[in-house]
Write a protein that holds these residues in place. Structure first.
Motif, PDB file in Angstrom:
ATOM      1  N   LYS A  47       0.807  -1.396   0.182  1.00 55.94           N
ATOM      2  CA  LYS A  47      -0.129   0.142  -0.082  1.00 55.94           C
ATOM      3  C   LYS A  47       0.815   1.211   0.033  1.00 55.94           C
ATOM      4  CE  LYS A  47      -3.750   2.234   2.703  1.00 55.94           C
ATOM      5  NZ  LYS A  47      -4.670   2.408   3.847  1.00 55.94           N
ATOM      6  N   GLU A  48       2.048   1.122   0.822  1.00 56.04           N
ATOM      7  CA  GLU A  48       3.017   2.477   0.895  1.00 56.04           C
ATOM      8  C   GLU A  48       3.687   2.661  -0.441  1.00 56.04           C
ATOM      9  OE1 GLU A  48       4.574  -1.117   3.382  1.00 56.04           O
ATOM     10  OE2 GLU A  48       2.714  -0.200   2.802  1.00 56.04           O
ATOM     11  N   ASP A  49       3.745   1.712  -1.080  1.00 62.88           N
ATOM     12  CA  ASP A  49       4.705   1.600  -2.420  1.00 62.88           C
ATOM     13  C   ASP A  49       4.284   2.944  -3.502  1.00 62.88           C
ATOM     14  OD1 ASP A  49       6.243  -0.212  -1.397  1.00 62.88           O
ATOM     15  OD2 ASP A  49       5.600  -1.790  -2.905  1.00 62.88           O
ATOM     16  N   TRP A  50       5.325   3.323  -4.070  1.00 60.28           N
ATOM     17  CA  TRP A  50       5.129   4.243  -5.159  1.00 60.28           C
ATOM     18  C   TRP A  50       5.360   3.825  -6.568  1.00 60.28           C
ATOM     19  CZ3 TRP A  50       2.710   9.023  -4.940  1.00 60.28           C
ATOM     20  CH2 TRP A  50       2.673   9.920  -3.815  1.00 60.28           C
ATOM     21  N   ALA A  51       6.760   3.382  -6.746  1.00 61.02           N
ATOM     22  CA  ALA A  51       6.930   2.826  -7.860  1.00 61.02           C
ATOM     23  C   ALA A  51       8.362   2.143  -7.774  1.00 61.02           C
ATOM     24  CB  ALA A  51       6.978   3.811  -9.179  1.00 61.02           C
ATOM     25  N   TRP A  52       8.842   1.080  -8.850  1.00 59.82           N
ATOM     26  CA  TRP A  52       9.906   0.713  -9.037  1.00 59.82           C
ATOM     27  C   TRP A  52      10.025   0.636 -10.475  1.00 59.82           C
ATOM     28  CZ3 TRP A  52       9.745  -4.380 -10.805  1.00 59.82           C
ATOM     29  CH2 TRP A  52       8.451  -4.946 -10.566  1.00 59.82           C
ATOM     30  N   VAL A  53      11.595   0.669 -10.847  1.00 61.86           N
ATOM     31  CA  VAL A  53      11.929   0.545 -12.120  1.00 61.86           C
ATOM     32  C   VAL A  53      12.862  -0.536 -12.387  1.00 61.86           C
ATOM     33  CG1 VAL A  53      13.840   2.229 -11.495  1.00 61.86           C
ATOM     34  CG2 VAL A  53      13.142   2.283 -13.789  1.00 61.86           C
ATOM     35  N   THR A  54      12.939  -1.018 -13.713  1.00 62.03           N
ATOM     36  CA  THR A  54      13.803  -2.247 -14.152  1.00 62.03           C
ATOM     37  C   THR A  54      14.768  -1.633 -15.043  1.00 62.03           C
ATOM     38  OG1 THR A  54      12.375  -2.818 -16.046  1.00 62.03           O
ATOM     39  CG2 THR A  54      11.631  -3.649 -13.929  1.00 62.03           C
ATOM     40  N   SER A  55      15.793  -2.350 -15.274  1.00 64.85           N
ATOM     41  CA  SER A  55      16.980  -2.062 -16.101  1.00 64.85           C
ATOM     42  C   SER A  55      16.428  -1.970 -17.537  1.00 64.85           C
ATOM     43  CB  SER A  55      18.283  -2.947 -15.862  1.00 64.85           C
ATOM     44  OG  SER A  55      17.674  -4.242 -16.033  1.00 64.85           O
ATOM     45  N   ASP A  56      15.366  -2.786 -17.933  1.00 65.53           N
ATOM     46  CA  ASP A  56      14.916  -2.838 -19.337  1.00 65.53           C
ATOM     47  C   ASP A  56      14.076  -1.720 -19.712  1.00 65.53           C
ATOM     48  OD1 ASP A  56      13.192  -3.843 -17.840  1.00 65.53           O
ATOM     49  OD2 ASP A  56      12.765  -5.670 -19.125  1.00 65.53           O
ATOM     50  N   GLY A  57      13.843  -0.868 -18.828  1.00 62.09           N
ATOM     51  CA  GLY A  57      13.022   0.528 -19.336  1.00 62.09           C
ATOM     52  C   GLY A  57      11.683   0.519 -18.861  1.00 62.09           C
ATOM     53  N   HIS A  58      11.160  -0.466 -17.820  1.00 61.05           N
ATOM     54  CA  HIS A  58       9.729  -0.608 -17.425  1.00 61.05           C
ATOM     55  C   HIS A  58       9.696   0.004 -15.993  1.00 61.05           C
ATOM     56  CE1 HIS A  58       8.283  -3.461 -20.373  1.00 61.05           C
ATOM     57  NE2 HIS A  58       9.624  -3.823 -20.461  1.00 61.05           N
ATOM     58  N   ILE A  59       8.661   0.852 -16.063  1.00 57.62           N
ATOM     59  CA  ILE A  59       8.361   1.696 -14.477  1.00 57.62           C
ATOM     60  C   ILE A  59       6.975   1.179 -14.082  1.00 57.62           C
ATOM     61  CG2 ILE A  59       8.029   3.894 -13.626  1.00 57.62           C
ATOM     62  CD1 ILE A  59      10.008   5.340 -15.687  1.00 57.62           C
ATOM     63  N   TYR A  60       6.987   0.912 -13.017  1.00 58.71           N
ATOM     64  CA  TYR A  60       5.695   0.100 -12.465  1.00 58.71           C
ATOM     65  C   TYR A  60       5.149   1.119 -11.567  1.00 58.71           C
ATOM     66  CZ  TYR A  60       7.234  -3.824 -15.019  1.00 58.71           C
ATOM     67  OH  TYR A  60       7.510  -4.950 -16.045  1.00 58.71           O
ATOM     68  N   ALA A  61       4.130   1.808 -11.528  1.00 56.89           N
ATOM     69  CA  ALA A  61       3.705   2.705 -10.611  1.00 56.89           C
ATOM     70  C   ALA A  61       2.475   1.933 -10.011  1.00 56.89           C
ATOM     71  CB  ALA A  61       3.068   4.154 -11.157  1.00 56.89           C
ATOM     72  N   ASN A  62       2.241   2.429  -8.630  1.00 60.87           N
ATOM     73  CA  ASN A  62       1.012   1.745  -7.761  1.00 60.87           C
ATOM     74  C   ASN A  62      -0.221   2.524  -8.250  1.00 60.87           C
ATOM     75  OD1 ASN A  62      -0.296   0.664  -5.718  1.00 60.87           O
ATOM     76  ND2 ASN A  62       0.900   1.366  -4.149  1.00 60.87           N
ATOM     77  N   SER A  63      -1.204   1.549  -8.677  1.00 59.22           N
ATOM     78  CA  SER A  63      -2.160   2.350  -9.343  1.00 59.22           C
ATOM     79  C   SER A  63      -3.353   2.484  -8.014  1.00 59.22           C
ATOM     80  CB  SER A  63      -3.220   1.172 -10.131  1.00 59.22           C
ATOM     81  OG  SER A  63      -3.290  -0.096  -9.414  1.00 59.22           O
ATOM     82  N   HIS A  64      -2.972   2.264  -6.610  1.00 61.16           N
ATOM     83  CA  HIS A  64      -3.992   2.371  -5.647  1.00 61.16           C
ATOM     84  C   HIS A  64      -3.333   3.772  -5.204  1.00 61.16           C
ATOM     85  CE1 HIS A  64      -5.634  -1.597  -5.999  1.00 61.16           C
ATOM     86  NE2 HIS A  64      -4.405  -2.041  -6.053  1.00 61.16           N
ATOM     87  N   ARG A  65      -2.465   4.288  -5.327  1.00 63.09           N
ATOM     88  CA  ARG A  65      -2.144   5.499  -4.941  1.00 63.09           C
ATOM     89  C   ARG A  65      -3.008   6.429  -5.405  1.00 63.09           C
ATOM     90  NH1 ARG A  65       1.334   7.399  -0.535  1.00 63.09           N
ATOM     91  NH2 ARG A  65       3.122   5.779  -0.218  1.00 63.09           N
ATOM     92  N   ARG A  66      -3.223   7.580  -4.542  1.00 64.05           N
ATOM     93  CA  ARG A  66      -3.770   8.838  -4.807  1.00 64.05           C
ATOM     94  C   ARG A  66      -2.986   9.866  -4.824  1.00 64.05           C
ATOM     95  NH1 ARG A  66      -6.089   5.261  -6.568  1.00 64.05           N
ATOM     96  NH2 ARG A  66      -8.373   4.609  -6.610  1.00 64.05           N
ATOM     97  N   ALA A  67      -2.645  10.608  -5.720  1.00 60.61           N
ATOM     98  CA  ALA A  67      -1.359  11.704  -5.742  1.00 60.61           C
ATOM     99  C   ALA A  67      -1.860  12.781  -6.704  1.00 60.61           C
ATOM    100  CB  ALA A  67      -0.109  11.149  -5.926  1.00 60.61           C
ATOM    101  N   LEU A  68      -1.175  13.830  -6.451  1.00 59.91           N
ATOM    102  CA  LEU A  68      -1.406  14.999  -7.670  1.00 59.91           C
ATOM    103  C   LEU A  68      -0.456  14.474  -8.757  1.00 59.91           C
ATOM    104  CD1 LEU A  68      -1.644  17.919  -4.906  1.00 59.91           C
ATOM    105  CD2 LEU A  68      -3.173  16.916  -6.207  1.00 59.91           C
ATOM    106  N   PRO A  69      -0.771  15.532  -9.922  1.00 60.84           N
ATOM    107  CA  PRO A  69       0.141  15.058 -11.164  1.00 60.84           C
ATOM    108  C   PRO A  69       1.721  15.490 -10.627  1.00 60.84           C
ATOM    109  CG  PRO A  69      -1.722  16.135 -11.669  1.00 60.84           C
ATOM    110  CD  PRO A  69      -1.896  16.242 -10.265  1.00 60.84           C
ATOM    111  N   GLY A  70       1.881  16.686  -9.841  1.00 66.72           N
ATOM    112  CA  GLY A  70       3.117  17.074  -9.480  1.00 66.72           C
ATOM    113  C   GLY A  70       3.628  15.881  -8.867  1.00 66.72           C
ATOM    114  N   GLU A  71       3.218  15.375  -7.958  1.00 67.72           N
ATOM    115  CA  GLU A  71       3.848  14.339  -7.080  1.00 67.72           C
ATOM    116  C   GLU A  71       4.394  13.103  -8.114  1.00 67.72           C
ATOM    117  OE1 GLU A  71       1.623  14.617  -2.876  1.00 67.72           O
ATOM    118  OE2 GLU A  71       0.535  13.638  -4.375  1.00 67.72           O
ATOM    119  N   TRP A  72       3.330  12.620  -9.162  1.00 71.89           N
ATOM    120  CA  TRP A  72       3.733  11.421  -9.853  1.00 71.89           C
ATOM    121  C   TRP A  72       4.864  12.040 -10.865  1.00 71.89           C
ATOM    122  CZ3 TRP A  72       2.897   7.088  -8.751  1.00 71.89           C
ATOM    123  CH2 TRP A  72       1.718   6.387  -8.227  1.00 71.89           C
TER     124      TRP A  72
END
Length: 592
Positions: A47-72
């Motif tokens: 629940k507290e995760d934001w995102a993580w990134v892989t060396s092959d260029g994939h960025i996985y963001a937590n869809s359950h997070r509620r944040a402003l565009p600036g935070e993302w």
């Protein structure tokens, strides 16, 4: 058929808006275009995760997070900097100390880049004594200061970097994130300088440089040999225009001062360097002007072979696949390669890519009042001088000689022919003889003084053969010029007798003739077709023609391959024409 309209997802819209903010950033925007962001619940995250990134260029963001565009935007920029700075390493995968060190350095960069404002849980005081990643990593191994671990918050304090191997593009191969980051920084700096200097009224007007533009700028900034030539040609990269011109990769038009490139070719920056250098050398070495009366397509192929060999030896860029290259032609000039290719005209013409767009025959007489060929020669000569004076890299000797030759006026064909005579007929040595006294000493006849004479045996062997093509296709003015030159050079070098054979459909032996009679009193016989081999056979088997005597063959090049039995020989042909077979002896091109 009516269906329930899907309601928009506010969380996903905020994430996309944050990605849009990053795309507008001139430094990180190009990096984001090369990655694949994901915003869905198919990836298990705390629940507290934001995102993580892989060396092959994939960025996985937590869809359950509620944040402003600036935070993302801040989160995405954090992940992109991990790629840009080379943080994701196989040997440090899942190492919390390494992750903490990289997060601390990333936070410092984000503070300098002003990428939006982080949320409360992402914000914090950036350490003023933040070290580089490697140094900070080993420092944390010893001290484990909890202050530095506060920046590992993209995944709830856990690692936010995962090694999955190198990223690969379907066409360009491995993706170098650090190189993309460096190029983005360079483009952003250039845009800022242009804006400050008043070149552009708005920073947004700056167009991102692609691999073609970066390759062109490299010549202007870093390669003086061709930098001067590159500055005089515009770059046309309109895909629709080059498609209409049927240009698969690139072509050059000297009279338009333009180089046409096809961005759809999908070449890398290093390959574009090779291609642009190829086109610049076409202009610098005046290949269009040197065409003469040769076949344009075959001449283009010959020039391509020579240039590609030089560029490969000089290690300029990277040679693309499918270009014309044959190591067996190394060291040959374009003219020599053309003569070799002419023996198989149909095959090699099919290989031409027509990257020289020849102008109209009279284009040099335009209203531009600038001699483009002279300008190209001057530019490449200045580049050569600077390149050699500052030791800027290896240059093939053939290329350097050709550049130097372009700066010198061409040697007339009759001068070259005179040199050929000098090499084969050395001046006779005069001998003193008392058989005939010197007449210049008549004032003192009581004192005998010798006169000078040539040794008759040496003069007897000074002869050569002239095989003259008298077919109907031979121009009479060329025949007259050739025979006149032969007569004057023979007399000047004490060659009194010349064996002359006329050839058209059959050989006509004129026998030995005085050198002075060749130009004026020779009556040309024949004027039919061209068959030269019987004339060669006649001289080869003539008992009174020395085996070591050279042979000068005058032809219009419309003849078959000759067997000269290893005899020393040379060809005298009309300017712009080439023999249909490789010549073992020198070829002199007559120009009137």
């Amino acid at each position: 058929m009516s269906g329930r309209q899907k309601r928009p997802n506010p969380a996903q819209e905020a994430f996309q808006a944050g990605a849009g903010l990053v795309k507008q950033n001139p430094v990180l925007g190009p990096l984001l275009e090369g990655t694949r962001p994901h915003f869905d619940d198919s990836y298990a995250m705390a629940k507290e995760d934001w995102a993580w990134v892989t060396s092959d260029g994939h960025i996985y963001a937590n869809s359950h997070r509620r944040a402003l565009p600036g935070e993302w935007a801040y989160v995405l920029a954090h992940c992109l900097l991990h790629l840009a700075l080379g943080h994701i390493r196989e040997d440090r995968d899942q190492d919390p100390l390494w992750n903490a060190a990289c997060d601390c350095v990333t936070a410092r960069y984000l503070a300098d880049l002003h990428i939006s404002a982080p949320s409360g849980e992402l914000s914090g005081p950036v350490p003023s004594n933040a070290r580089e990643e490697e140094e900070l990593y080993y420092w944390l191994k010893e001290h484990r200061d909890s202050f530095y671990f506060e920046f590992s918050t993209m995944s709830g304090g856990r690692g936010d970097m995962v090694w999955r191997g190198e990223a690969r593009h379907w066409r360009r191969g491995a993706v170098d994130w650090q190189k993309l980051f460096a190029e983005s920084l360079r483009d952003a700096l250039r845009a800022a300088v242009d804006y400050a200097g008043g070149v552009r009224t708005e920073p947004g007007e700056h167009k991102k440089m692609g691999p073609i533009q970066r390759a062109q700028e490299w010549f202007l900034a870093s390669y003086p040999l061709l930098g001067g030539v590159a500055s005089g040609f515009g770059l046309v990269d309109d895909q629709l225009a080059v498609r209409r011109m049927d240009i698969s990769i690139a072509a050059i038009s000297v009279h338009m001062r333009e180089i046409y490139v096809n961005p759809a070719a999908g070449l890398t920056e290093q390959e574009w360097r090779f291609v642009l250098a190829h086109e610049y050398l076409h202009a610098a070495l005046c290949h269009e002007q040197r065409l003469g009366k040769r076949d344009a397509e075959l001449w283009n192929v010959a020039c391509d072979y020579v240039i590609n060999q030089w560029l490969r030896d000089m290690e300029v860029g990277q040679m693309p696949e499918g270009v014309l290259f044959d190591p067996e032609l190394n060291g040959l000039s374009a003219e020599s390669v053309y003569d070799l290719l002419a023996s198989n005209l149909r095959r090699y013409k099919r290989m031409a890519r027509h990257d020289i767009l020849f102008g109209p025959p009279d284009w040099q007489g335009s209203k531009d009042f600038v001699d483009l060929d002279a300008w190209c020669r001057s530019a490449i000569q200045r580049g050569l001088d600077y390149h050699q004076a500052h030791g800027r890299g290896f240059l093939p000797e053939g290329l350097a000689e050709e550049i130097r030759a372009l700066s010198q006026p061409p040697i007339p064909w009759d001068v070259k022919l005179a040199r050929w005579f000098d090499e084969r007929f050395e001046p006779l040595e005069k001998l003193r003889t008392y058989a005939r006294l010197s007449r210049r000493q008549s004032s003192t006849p009581e004192i005998p003084r010798p006169s000078w004479r040539y040794e008759e045996a040496a003069r007897a062997g000074r002869t050569f053969g002239v095989l003259l093509d008298t077919s109907g296709s031979m121009d009479r003015s060329l025949l007259a010029a050739a025979l006149g030159s032969i007569a004057s050079y023979s007399a000047a070098r004490d060659v009194n007798r010349v064996r002359v054979v006329f050839c058209d459909a059959a050989p006509y032996d004129q026998g030995y003739m005085e050198a002075a009679d060749i130009a004026g009193s020779v009556k040309v016989r024949g004027r039919g077709g061209t068959v030269l081999q019987p004339g060669v056979e006649l001289l080869e088997h003539a008992p009174d023609f020395p085996k070591e005597a050279p042979l000068l063959i005058i032809t219009d090049c419309e003849c078959d391959r000759l067997n000269l039995y290893g005899r020393d020989h040379a060809f005298l042909v009309p300017g712009g024409k080439s023999l249909p077979f490789p010549a073992n002896g020198p070829v002199f091109h007559m120009d009137l």
